[in-house]
Design a protein around this motif. Structure first.
Motif, PDB file in Angstrom:
ATOM      1  N   VAL A  31      39.361  41.732  37.608  1.00  0.00           N
ATOM      2  CA  VAL A  31      38.743  42.917  38.226  1.00  0.00           C
ATOM      3  C   VAL A  31      37.853  42.401  39.358  1.00  0.00           C
ATOM      4  O   VAL A  31      37.270  41.327  39.245  1.00  0.00           O
ATOM      5  N   GLN A  32      37.797  43.164  40.429  1.00  0.00           N
ATOM      6  CA  GLN A  32      37.113  42.652  41.631  1.00  0.00           C
ATOM      7  C   GLN A  32      36.385  43.806  42.314  1.00  0.00           C
ATOM      8  O   GLN A  32      36.920  44.918  42.380  1.00  0.00           O
ATOM      9  N   GLY A  45      30.015  50.788  44.313  1.00  0.00           N
ATOM     10  CA  GLY A  45      30.748  50.701  43.047  1.00  0.00           C
ATOM     11  C   GLY A  45      32.215  51.050  43.190  1.00  0.00           C
ATOM     12  O   GLY A  45      32.696  51.994  42.563  1.00  0.00           O
ATOM     13  N   ILE A  46      32.936  50.281  44.037  1.00  0.00           N
ATOM     14  CA  ILE A  46      34.397  50.472  44.130  1.00  0.00           C
ATOM     15  C   ILE A  46      35.051  49.178  43.630  1.00  0.00           C
ATOM     16  O   ILE A  46      34.808  48.101  44.179  1.00  0.00           O
ATOM     17  N   TRP A  47      35.860  49.312  42.609  1.00  0.00           N
ATOM     18  CA  TRP A  47      36.479  48.165  41.960  1.00  0.00           C
ATOM     19  C   TRP A  47      37.989  48.272  42.006  1.00  0.00           C
ATOM     20  O   TRP A  47      38.536  49.351  42.149  1.00  0.00           O
ATOM     21  N   ILE A  48      38.627  47.092  41.853  1.00  0.00           N
ATOM     22  CA  ILE A  48      40.097  47.089  41.783  1.00  0.00           C
ATOM     23  C   ILE A  48      40.517  46.263  40.577  1.00  0.00           C
ATOM     24  O   ILE A  48      39.869  45.261  40.237  1.00  0.00           O
ATOM     25  N   LYS A  49      41.571  46.684  39.911  1.00  0.00           N
ATOM     26  CA  LYS A  49      42.153  45.913  38.799  1.00  0.00           C
ATOM     27  C   LYS A  49      43.439  45.315  39.331  1.00  0.00           C
ATOM     28  O   LYS A  49      44.352  46.042  39.760  1.00  0.00           O
ATOM     29  N   LEU A 179      40.865  46.525  29.675  1.00  0.00           N
ATOM     30  CA  LEU A 179      39.748  46.951  30.537  1.00  0.00           C
ATOM     31  C   LEU A 179      38.481  47.161  29.704  1.00  0.00           C
ATOM     32  O   LEU A 179      37.390  46.763  30.123  1.00  0.00           O
ATOM     33  N   ALA A 180      38.655  47.751  28.521  1.00  0.00           N
ATOM     34  CA  ALA A 180      37.487  47.979  27.649  1.00  0.00           C
ATOM     35  C   ALA A 180      36.804  46.645  27.328  1.00  0.00           C
ATOM     36  O   ALA A 180      35.570  46.537  27.357  1.00  0.00           O
ATOM     37  N   LEU A 187      32.059  42.167  32.830  1.00  0.00           N
ATOM     38  CA  LEU A 187      32.743  41.789  34.072  1.00  0.00           C
ATOM     39  C   LEU A 187      32.734  42.912  35.099  1.00  0.00           C
ATOM     40  O   LEU A 187      32.933  42.686  36.293  1.00  0.00           O
ATOM     41  N   LEU A 188      32.550  44.120  34.620  1.00  0.00           N
ATOM     42  CA  LEU A 188      32.391  45.282  35.515  1.00  0.00           C
ATOM     43  C   LEU A 188      31.652  46.370  34.746  1.00  0.00           C
ATOM     44  O   LEU A 188      31.655  46.364  33.510  1.00  0.00           O
TER      45      LEU A 188
END
Ligand SMILES: Cc1ncc(COP(=O)(O)O)c(C=O)c1O
Length: 363
Positions: A31-32, A45-49, A179-180, A187-188
Motif C-alpha cells: 500500500v502506498q 489521505g489518498i492511498w493505492i493498493k 487489507l485489514a 501500514l495505512l
C-alpha cells in the motif's frame, strides 16, 4: 506464500479441507500513499493498493482469483479450461498464462470490443501462449461456441467470464482480510472509501465479504465498466450472498452474510458508451496518475474507476476520511512477448480482420 499463511485458512481452519488453493503470486501487495497527487487535489489521505504487482509473470486482479480456480481445476483432474472474454481480455490472458504454468491448455471464446493497440497485443499474446482462440462476436455466439467446445473435448473445466466464480471470488475475500491486516499493522489508516472497477463483480464481491469478515466499515465503491444489465446492485448482492453461503457451508464460524441491493455501492457514471470504449474522463485520469506518481492505468477498467474516484474527491462527495484506490491492472511489461510473436497470420483466419491496420506502436 504457503497454505498456512493464507489469512482465510488461518481464521477458519475448517476451510482447508474443502477449498483448493495454490500459490501463484506474491502477497501481501504494497500500500502506498500518493503524496504528489494529494497536493494536486488538495486532499489529504489518498492511498493505492498495488495489485498491479500481484505476480512476477503477470500482475493484476486475476492472479488472486486464479490461485483458487487453477487449484480447483487440478483437483478435478481437468486438462482444459474453457473461458470467455472480450478480444482484449486480461482474464483470458492470465488464465492462459498461469494455466500453462500448471500444464493446462486453454480455450478462449472471444467477443467483440473496440479495437485498440491493447486488443491487438492481447490477441498475439493468447496465440504466443498456445491458447486456442475462437471468435464468437457476441455473447450468444460465445455461449454457442462454448457449448460446442465443451461437447468436443474431454476433461474441460468451464470458467465464466472474469473468473468470478465462487472459488475465484475467494481471492478477493482473502484480499479484504489482507487489507485489514495492513491497517492493524499500521501500514495505512483505515480508509473511509475504497474504489475498484466493477465488471464481472468478483473483485468487488470478494472484497465486500472480506471487509464484512474483518468487521471493516468501509464504503466500497465499484465503478461500473461493463453493461448495466450485467453489472448492477441486484446481481452483486446475489453474488456476495452465494459466495458467502459456500463459505458458511464449510465453516460454522463464518457469520451469516445476507446483503440487499441497497448495501452495494456502484457508480454508473463512468462506463462511457460501451465496454472498452475510451472515455475523456478515463484518459484524463490516466494522464494525471502517470504525471504525478508514474503509475500506469489502462482505459477499459482502471482509467474509468480512477476517474470515478477523482470526480468524487473533486466534487467533495467524500467524508474527508482517507481514500484508497485498488489498482487491478497488471504492470509487468509484456511487450517482449509481442515483439517475438507479431505475425498475426498465425492466428485463426477469423481474427485477421483485426490487423488490417497495425496499431502497435513498438513493432
Ligand atoms: C484490470 C481489470 N480491472 C478490473 C476488472 C474487473 O474485475 P471483476 O471482473 O472482478 O469485476 C478486470 C476484469 O477483467 C480487469 O481486467
Amino acid at each position: 506464500m504457503s497454505y498456512s499463511e493464507l489469512l482465510l485458512f488461518k481464521r477458519y481452519p475448517e476451510l482447508v479441507e474443502n477449498i483448493p488453493w495454490l500459490s501463484l503470486g506474491s502477497f501481501p501487495t504494497a500500500v502506498q500513499k500518493l503524496t504528489i497527487l494529494e497536493q494536486n487535489l488538495e486532499y489529504d489521505g489518498i492511498w493505492i493498493k498495488r495489485d498491479d504487482q500481484t505476480g512476477e509473470l503477470y500482475g493484476g486482479n486475476k492472479v488472486r482469483k486464479l490461485e483458487f480456480i487453477i487449484a480447483d481445476v487440478l483437483r478435478r483432474k481437468k486438462q482444459w479450461i474453457l473461458t470467455f472474454g472480450g478480444l482484449g481480455s486480461n482474464h483470458c490472458l492470465a488464465t492462459a498464462l498461469y494455466g500453462r504454468e500448471h500444464g493446462l491448455k486453454t480455450v478462449l471464446c472471444l467477443i467483440d470490443q473496440p479495437l485498440t493497440e491493447h486488443t491487438q497485443e492481447q490477441l498475439l499474446r493468447f496465440d504466443y501462449l498456445g491458447a486456442k482462440i475462437s471468435y464468437a462476436r457476441n455473447t450468444t455466439g460465445a455461449v454457442l461456441k462454448g457449448v460446442w467446445q465443451l461437447a468436443s473435448k474431454w476433461g474441460v473445466y468451464l470458467l465464466g467470464p472474469g473468473g468470478s466464480s465462487e472459488f475465484g471470488n475467494l481471492g478477493y475475500v482473502e484480499a479484504g482480510l489482507e487489507l485489514a491486516n495492513q491497517i492493524d499493522n499500521g501500514l495505512l489508516p483505515k480508509p473511509g472509501h475504497v474504489y475498484v472497477p466493477i465488471g464481472t463483480m468478483g473483485t468487488y464481491c470478494g472484497l465486500k465479504i472480506g471487509f464484512e469478515l474483518a468487521d471493516l466499515d468501509i464504503d466500497l465503491v465499484g465503478v461500473r465498466v461493463t453493461e448495466r444489465s450485467m453489472t448492477n446492485e441486484k446481481k452483486a448482492a446475489k453474488l456476495v450472498n452465494k459466495t458467502a453461503k459456500m463459505l458458511q457451508s464449510f465453516s460454522d464460524d463464518i457469520p451469516e452474510i445476507e446483503l440487499a441491493p441497497a448495501d452495494i455501492h456502484i457508480d454508473h457514471d463512468f462506463a462511457g458508451p460501451s465496454y472498452g470504449a475510451v472515455t475523456d474522463e478515463g484518459l484524463e485520469a490516466q494522464q494525471l496518475l502517470s504525471e504525478t506518481e508514474g503509475i500506469h492505468l489502462e482505459t477499459t477498467y482502471t482509467g474509468k474507476a480512477f476517474a470515478g474516484m477523482l470526480d468524487h474527491i473533486r466534487s467533495k462527495k467524500l467524508s474527508g476520511e482517507p481514500v484508497l484506490y485498488w489498482h487491478t491492472y497488471n504492470s509487468v511489461d509484456l511487450r517482449d512477448m509481442v515483439r517475438k510473436h507479431h505475425d498475426f497470420t498465425h492466428l485463426p483466419r477469423a481474427f485477421h480482420k483485426f490487423f488490417k491496420e497495425n496499431l502497435i506502436s513498438y513493432i
